[in-house]
Design a protein around this motif. Sequence first.
Motif, PDB file in Angstrom:
ATOM      1  N   TRP A   1      35.464  58.496  43.373  1.00  0.00           N
ATOM      2  CA  TRP A   1      35.036  58.670  44.769  1.00  0.00           C
ATOM      3  C   TRP A   1      34.493  57.361  45.340  1.00  0.00           C
ATOM      4  N   SER A   2      33.835  56.565  44.480  1.00  0.00           N
ATOM      5  CA  SER A   2      33.324  55.264  44.960  1.00  0.00           C
ATOM      6  C   SER A   2      34.482  54.345  45.316  1.00  0.00           C
TER       7      SER A   2
ATOM      8  N   VAL B   1      41.366  46.968  43.998  1.00  0.00           N
ATOM      9  CA  VAL B   1      41.586  46.490  42.619  1.00  0.00           C
ATOM     10  C   VAL B   1      40.740  45.237  42.382  1.00  0.00           C
ATOM     11  N   LEU B   2      40.670  44.366  43.386  1.00  0.00           N
ATOM     12  CA  LEU B   2      39.841  43.165  43.219  1.00  0.00           C
ATOM     13  C   LEU B   2      38.375  43.538  42.988  1.00  0.00           C
ATOM     14  N   GLU B   3      37.932  44.632  43.613  1.00  0.00           N
ATOM     15  CA  GLU B   3      36.526  45.021  43.464  1.00  0.00           C
ATOM     16  C   GLU B   3      36.273  45.868  42.206  1.00  0.00           C
ATOM     17  N   PHE B   4      37.190  46.787  41.902  1.00  0.00           N
ATOM     18  CA  PHE B   4      36.911  47.751  40.831  1.00  0.00           C
ATOM     19  C   PHE B   4      37.820  47.595  39.603  1.00  0.00           C
ATOM     20  N   GLY B   5      38.928  46.857  39.739  1.00  0.00           N
ATOM     21  CA  GLY B   5      39.899  46.798  38.643  1.00  0.00           C
ATOM     22  C   GLY B   5      39.430  45.894  37.506  1.00  0.00           C
ATOM     23  N   ASN B   6      40.008  46.101  36.312  1.00  0.00           N
ATOM     24  CA  ASN B   6      39.697  45.193  35.202  1.00  0.00           C
ATOM     25  C   ASN B   6      40.691  44.024  35.233  1.00  0.00           C
TER      26      ASN B   6
ATOM     27  N   VAL C   1      41.637  53.178  37.591  1.00  0.00           N
ATOM     28  CA  VAL C   1      40.852  52.086  38.202  1.00  0.00           C
ATOM     29  C   VAL C   1      39.404  52.548  38.350  1.00  0.00           C
ATOM     30  N   GLY C   2      38.485  51.725  37.864  1.00  0.00           N
ATOM     31  CA  GLY C   2      37.080  52.132  37.877  1.00  0.00           C
ATOM     32  C   GLY C   2      36.834  53.128  36.750  1.00  0.00           C
TER      33      GLY C   2
END
Length: 396
Positions: A238-239, A105-110, A231-232
């Motif tokens: 897949w990423s 979530v830290l990498e892909f979440g808004n 998320v994303g």
Amino acid sequence: MSDLDQFRQTVSAWLEENCPPSQRTPITREEQVWAGKNKAFPSSDAKLWFERMRDKGWTVPEWPLELGGGGLDERQAKILKDEMKRLGCRTPLFDLGIWMLGPAVLEFGNDQQKQQHIPAIARGDVRWCQGYSEPGAGSDLASLQTRAEDKGDHFLVNGTKIWTTNADKADWIFCLVRTDPNAKKQEGISFLLIDMDDPGVSTTPIELISGESEFCQTFFDNVKVPKTNLVGELNKGWSVAKALLKHERKLMAEIGGDTPGPSFSPVQAALEYVGVDDNGKLKDVGLRDQLVRHEMAFRAIGLTHFRSFEERMNGVADNNVPLIMKYVGTEESKRKEEVLMAVLGHRALGWNDSEFNDDELLTNRGWLFSKALSIAGGTSEVQLNIIAKRVLGLPD
Ligand SMILES: Cc1cc2nc3c(=O)[nH]c(=O)nc-3n(C[C@H](O)[C@H](O)[C@H](O)COP(=O)(O)OP(=O)(O)OC[C@H]3O[C@@H](n4cnc5c(N)ncnc54)[C@H](O)[C@@H]3O)c2cc1C
């Protein structure tokens, strides 16, 4: 004194003062504190220790301060981990949210997703489970069939997940779902967060050889999931899935030699239960050989983790190392349990019988559970395939 040495001193002093002595002994599975709205503490000391660590943000030392984390950089977090290990401090909180979902979530979440989920994970308010595997999709994960249809303001989810660890105790599940059935396998997948209390979500436990029932099959029957839980990007799950798997494998790799907190070593067990001869050597020569081999491998794994960390800090990280260490670490952890069984002999054969099996050790349960380590998070065979292809460049 360098800043880091100063930091180590401060951390060490804080841990000495705040970690109750009862929280500095090897932890049994029953004593682990798992996150969740129904969080249970095995003792008042465990609660106190959890609360103190939570208030420092040290349940998630490297997450941002403003989101409930400790705000430490990687070196500081390593120092905290090392000091906890040195002083024998237990991990205060267990959760898949900490190890897997939070970093994703830290990498892909808004921003909204970060605000909603990250502080709750840091505080241990929510327990997460992982909805990846399906009856027809394990090693070949991209074959998954659970569908999420676009219904305007929400997705309608139908399908089933399997081997969902502790789904019956979890509050939320992070899931891979198929959002485009016509795209190529990996391209039609999205990453969704689903509240386990939503109508249409149900779980059935799967009984294991150990007699316990840690796994569930999870069913989704016309579950309405708000679009804000994606998320994303749509069809780019897949990423997110791959990034999350990296965290899972790193965690699994650490099982083989870099976990915080004290653990029961086969050498200690051998000294206690087999004994030494007049020369101070272990009486059983065969066992000595097994123990030495395991100890050497275990230390080599620990040193490799250390080397890999230092390389990463110096900007020369080899991304293949976690891949290899997941395989090596989990295989060695299985060998550790074999050695413990050999050391304890008939004492390891009991089940719920304290005469034969010291409750502290629970050896045979540990031995049975260890078989799962080379399956969860990607099987050893599949890891070897990936290493052969990606690391060694061998042909298919
Ligand atoms: C303790 C534990 C916890 C788990 N928790 C979760 C969870 O919370 N959520 C979740 O989604 N999943 C979970 N899993 C499931 C786990 O991710 C899968 O078991 C794993 O990915 C393997 O898939 P599978 O069981 O379908 O086996 P399969 O993929 O069917 O494999 C069966 C056998 O075939 C071998 N094999 C398969 N493909 C190849 C190949 N190409 N080359 C060589 N050999 C191959 C495998 O190595 C294995 O020995 C958990 C598993 C365990 C053991």
